[in-house]
Enzyme design. Sequence first.
Site, PDB file in Angstrom:
ATOM      1  CE  LYS A 115      -4.453  -1.605   1.597  1.00 62.97           C
ATOM      2  NZ  LYS A 115      -5.604  -1.371   2.460  1.00 62.97           N
ATOM      3  CE  LYS A 198      -6.361 -10.659  -2.302  1.00 62.81           C
ATOM      4  NZ  LYS A 198      -6.536 -10.060  -1.021  1.00 62.81           N
ATOM      5  CE  LYS A 201     -12.959  -3.474  -0.979  1.00 56.21           C
ATOM      6  NZ  LYS A 201     -12.295  -4.382  -0.073  1.00 56.21           N
TER       7      LYS A 201
END
Length: 333
Positions: A115, A198, A201
Amino acid sequence: MKTERPVIFSGIQPSGILQIGNYIGALRYFPLLQDDNQCLYCIVDMHAITVRQDPAKLRHNSRSLAALYLACGIDPKKSIVYIQSHVSAHAELAWILNCFTYFGELSRMTQFKDKSAKHADNINAGLFTYPALMASDILLYQAKAVPVGDDQKQHIELTRDVAIRMNNIYGDDLFIVPEPLIHKTGSKVMSLQEPTRKMSKSDADETFVSMLDAPEIVKKKLKRAVTDSLGRVTYDAQNQPGVSNLLTIISSLTNKPMDALVASYEDKGYGALKADAAEAVIETLGPIQAEHARLMNDTAALDAILKGGAERANVLANRTLDEVKRRVGFTAR
Ligand code: TRP
């Protein structure tokens, strides 16, 4: 905290519409646990703001996720469904746990590294201490098991380490040390465009199928899913990641064992595989989407469920929080 049934806790961030990877990896198991356990299913909006959120969208997504939980079969009479920020004990225990979690441990978290790479302009302290808040979610309720996707295993391990560390200092009965509950099949659904990553969203739209995508969109996205040029259907995540991902989606949604599923494609091509994957997804999502729409049209009822959930969660959470405060040496008010 003494409850009769084992406690199960899980949470999902309301940071966008859930995709089928979240469903296949975790959410579809949630309702199966609620008869034998005291389940808490949380909408973790405090985790969501570790990356910038639009306030109106966050509010909408929190309700939408609650509706999705219920539409997937979570029964608010059996399970506690609530929004994290409605129970202030989460933030309070998180602070205490922060003081027992090491900088080095947090630095090793792969979700933090991913992130921070993705949001290089907003590497805030909350993003870094995110796992302490997650540990607080789990430990507050003395959860025995935490159903999550494979990517959250590292956070659960850190939660265990912190729980054990505090138990060693303050007494073994302070926290139950939780176990991750990770199902083998489908615990990792991959991106449709980059099947070695992976499904997420927060990636580009064509890489995932959202739980609320209309059937035509589902068909289109799966038709365009990346495969390979080998031209045979085998389950081989190394050499055929795209094909294997489609097989995982079908197998987990239809409950067909992988061997039998693969055998059924002996004389069929990738076109059939993609069409079958689309059909499996559409059949699964149809009834969920209908119920979701119904719930979103009655926000008063939905909000009442969330209020009731927060009240029940608050009672349980404060039992643990009060005990932790006492043991670390805070004075009583
Ligand atoms: N970190 C989880 C995720 O990104 C969400 C989460 C927050 C969670 N708190 C939790 C999951 C507690 C399980 C238990 O998916």
